[in-house]
Scaffold this motif. Structure first.
Motif: not given
Length: 205
Positions: A150-152, A162-168, A174-175, A185-188
């Motif tokens: 939950e952090h960028p 890209m800047v996104k929030i990391w979400h487990d 996912v981003l 966006i799946p991390l992949g």
């Protein structure tokens, strides 16, 4: 001058707490205030200049820059009429939405406190991360291998940053965008290259 001191101060408090691993209660103790005050800061309340200076001292950061974050520009000017500035190279655009990133480096001058501890600099392009990361803002980025849920994060996807929030999630990270109109966006195989540590509103960069 900060465009929106309420937004900028809230962002900097969140950044500092994440960067130094501080809870609201711990930050309150360091700043010598009741912990309920910190909650009010997260909701947009700006503390007095005296408290701002205590926050900066507790974090060992520039009190002048923190006064600017909070919108106390005249006090900041009096505190540091000869504030140090330095030239940095903005490597290009960092996508926060659709479009092609601007990959042309740009040299600009920023307060030294903004560039401190940063490994590189990028400019936000797009609206997927508004309101926290608005289009046109300059971002100081630090390389890291420590990723917090939950952090960028700053991620390289198909050659673009890209800047996104990391979400487990149960099926993997996912981003996520702050703007809910943009899909996850799946991390992949995408590469996390850093975390944003500081944000500055700029014009004509």
């Amino acid at each position: 001058m900060v465009d929106d001191p309420t937004l900028t101060f809230r962002q900097e408090i969140s950044r500092a707490m994440a960067q130094y691993g501080l809870s609201q209660r711990k930050l309150a103790m360091l700043a010598k205030v009741n912990h309920s005050y910190v909650s009010s800061w997260m909701l947009g309340q700006i503390p007095s200049p005296e408290v701002i200076v205590r926050i900066a001292a507790a974090l060992k950061e520039s009190p002048v820059q923190w006064l600017r974050f909070a919108g106390y520009d005249q006090l900041a000017d009096l505190a540091a009429p000869q504030e140090d500035f330095q030239e940095i190279t903005v490597l290009g655009g960092i996508l926060a939405g659709a479009g092609e990133p601007d990959r042309e480096p740009v040299v600009t001058t920023v307060p030294a406190a903004f560039s401190r501890d940063a490994d590189f600099f990028l400019k936000i392009q797009g609206k997927s991360m508004e309101p926290d990361y608005p289009h046109g803002a300059l971002v100081a980025v630090k390389k890291t291998d420590r990723i917090l849920n939950e952090h960028p994060v700053v991620v390289e996807i198909d050659g673009a940053s890209m800047v996104k929030i990391w979400h487990d999630t149960p099926v993997g990270p996912v981003l996520r965008s702050l703007n809910q109109h943009f899909p996850d966006i799946p991390l992949g195989d995408h590469l996390v290259i850093g975390v944003p540590i500081r944000l500055m509103f700029v014009r004509d960069l």
